[in-house]
Scaffold this active site. Structure first.
Site, PDB file in Angstrom:
ATOM      1  CG  HIS A  82      19.519  95.987  20.519  1.00  0.00           C
ATOM      2  ND1 HIS A  82      19.088  95.811  19.232  1.00  0.00           N
ATOM      3  CD2 HIS A  82      20.872  95.861  20.478  1.00  0.00           C
ATOM      4  CE1 HIS A  82      20.125  95.570  18.443  1.00  0.00           C
ATOM      5  NE2 HIS A  82      21.226  95.602  19.172  1.00  0.00           N
ATOM      6  CD  GLU A  83      23.334  96.486  23.229  1.00  0.00           C
ATOM      7  OE1 GLU A  83      23.980  95.410  23.130  1.00  0.00           O
ATOM      8  OE2 GLU A  83      23.294  97.323  22.311  1.00  0.00           O
TER       9      GLU A  83
ATOM     10  CG  HIS B 132      23.557  91.758  21.225  1.00  0.00           C
ATOM     11  ND1 HIS B 132      23.818  91.068  20.070  1.00  0.00           N
ATOM     12  CD2 HIS B 132      23.278  93.042  20.849  1.00  0.00           C
ATOM     13  CE1 HIS B 132      23.696  91.890  19.028  1.00  0.00           C
ATOM     14  NE2 HIS B 132      23.371  93.080  19.471  1.00  0.00           N
TER      15      HIS B 132
END
Length: 499
Positions: free
Chosen positions: A265-266, A269
């Site tokens: 997920h990160e 980003h």
């Protein structure tokens, strides 16, 4: 001197000012990263003053008369599309900021920084009453902030625009209400299903073992270690610039997929941040396009890639090697996609029930900001909504209304962007496959470059050139819609649970 030369000089002076201002904000971001990752516990009093000072300097630069003069001079100038976008973005920020007194900005920064240890202690001791006065203080400051910007509008709408300025609150509410109305019956059907998904993990897995696995996953996905790093934090996050985009994760001894999922997920980003144009660093053209788009990138990589069956065909040997299990891809795919309505923690929630966690927070914070809900009522309302949406009731506030850091930071209006980002992720992934064909074979083979390049070309490289709705149309050919996400969720989980 010609008019064009004069305009050029003014624009250059304008962008010099903007770059200096942006660097102050980026420095504050690094201090925030340090506070959550590396700063010793006793450093809060000084860090609060440091971040408050940088916040004040940034606000002063954003409201400077010189910047106002530049914007006035450029109002009627003949600008190209990129210059006009830069002026548009800074004008919006400048006009909002000039309405807010600098001492209020500094007070909010210092108050939220001081609130962090208060929240941490209250959460650790399961004591909402200990945090309630601080939450009330932050709420009052943010209402005052919104009132300065526009006293005639809904204060929650004004605060929502801090995170998503170009998707209106009506669009957000309409999409969130549709998710609530259509996902709750799906979650109920799954809860009543006789199908139990596999879980090959038994026992505990130490941090070093998990760290090695998530680092290899980042390697395979294409994370640029020359411009990034991996650390741990109580609440995983990513921050940085196109030259330095860092990720954090956390490790649960009994659930190694939690760290893997949060790291991917990160990564989403960070790969967006790293894909921003380097030659526009310091200006809006080198900045990400607000939180719905940012969250779409993290959710796309976490869910449409990282929770797909082809990804587990690829990753299974690496998981088995690092964690010492012997699970086939189908088993690991099921383990990564279990739906558990009884899970009380948002950051540990599965892909489907996650949105009920978001909608609950959205409804509560909206009512708090509008004055329709008292701070003292938050625990009871939180628990009632958990029971209504997911059929489970928290036993403690630590696993209920104290679990998130967002309100501690004064980030009212942030939560909706998580679900809006998931909706957009499905739409963007569908658009990518419409252009490129099915990505299953690439993902199965661990070839992620084609998708990464498409996202960079169609999303990342634009920075803030387009407003959010225009960027969505540029990338997908349509306005934001929940259709793709709901079709994806219904199909995926219907298949998994034999519905």
């Amino acid at each position: 001197m010609s008019e064009n030369a004069t305009t050029g000089d003014t624009y250059e002076q304008f962008t010099d000012h903007v770059r200096r201002m942006t660097n102050v904000g980026n420095a504050a971001g690094l201090l925030n990263w340090d506070q959550q990752v590396m700063m010793p516990e006793g450093g809060t009093p000084a860090r609060s003053q440091q971040t408050a000072a940088l916040s004040a300097v940034h606000h002063e630069m954003l409201t400077d008369d010189a910047l106002s003069d530049y914007l006035d001079d450029l109002e009627a100038a003949e600008l190209d599309a990129e210059q006009a976008a830069t002026v548009r973005e800074i004008r919006r920020e400048h006009e909002r900021a000039t309405r807010v007194p600098g001492d209020l900005v500094e007070e909010i920064s210092e108050t939220t920084s001081n609130a962090l240890p208060v929240w941490e202690q209250a959460k650790g001791e399961d004591d909402f009453d200990a945090f309630a006065p601080t939450l009330e203080e932050i709420l009052n400051l943010k209402r005052e902030y919104a009132d300065h910007i526009d006293p005639d509008r809904d204060p929650y709408e004004v605060l929502f625009e801090e995170y998503e300025p170009y998707l209106d609150i009506d669009t957000a509410e309409r999409i969130l209400e549709r998710l609530r109305d259509e996902l709750v019956p799906l979650i109920d059907a799954i809860a009543e299903s006789d199908r139990t998904l596999a879980d090959p993990f038994d026992g505990t897995y130490d941090e070093d073992t998990q760290r090695a696995l998530v680092r290899e996953a980042l390697d395979e996905l294409g994370y640029d270690w020359d411009r990034g790093r991996l650390d741990t934090a109580p609440h995983p996050f990513s921050m940085g610039t196109q030259f330095d985009a860092r990720v954090t994760t956390r490790f649960a001894p009994e659930d190694p997929l939690d760290a893997l999922g949060s790291t991917i997920h990160e990564f989403g980003h960070a790969t967006y941040t790293l894909g921003l144009p380097q030659d526009h660093y310091g200006t809006p053209l080198g900045e990400s396009r607000d939180l719905t788009v940012h969250e779409s990138q993290s959710r796309l990589w976490e869910n449409h890639v990282g929770r797909s069956r082809p990804f587990w065909d690829f990753l299974a040997p690496r998981v088995n090697d690092h964690l010492g299990v012997d699970a086939d891809p189908a088993t690991l795919h099921e383990a990564a996609n279990q739906v558990d309505p009884a899970n009380l923690i948002r950051v540990e929630a599965d892909e489907l029930t996650y949105h009920m966690h978001i909608i609950l927070r959205f409804e509560i914070e909206r009512d708090l900001v509008r004055g329709d809900l008292d701070v003292a009522e938050v625990p009871a309302v939180w628990n009632d909504k958990m029971e209504e949406y997911l059929g489970v009731r928290p036993d403690t506030d630590a696993e209920g209304c104290l679990q998130d850091i967002h309100w501690t930071n004064g980030a009212f209006g942030y939560f909706p962007t998580y679900s809006l980002g998931s909706v957009l992720a499905a739409q963007v992934f569908a658009a990518a496959e419409a252009d490129l064909g099915s990505l299953d074979e690439d993902i199965h083979a661990g070839e992620f470059g084609t998708l990464h390049d498409w996202l960079t070309e169609n999303v990342h490289s634009h920075g803030c050139r387009y407003e959010t709705d225009a960027l969505i149309r540029e990338a997908t050919g349509e306005d934001l819609t929940a259709d793709y996400f709901l079709d994806y969720a219904t199909g995926k989980f219907g298949d998994l649970y034999d519905l």
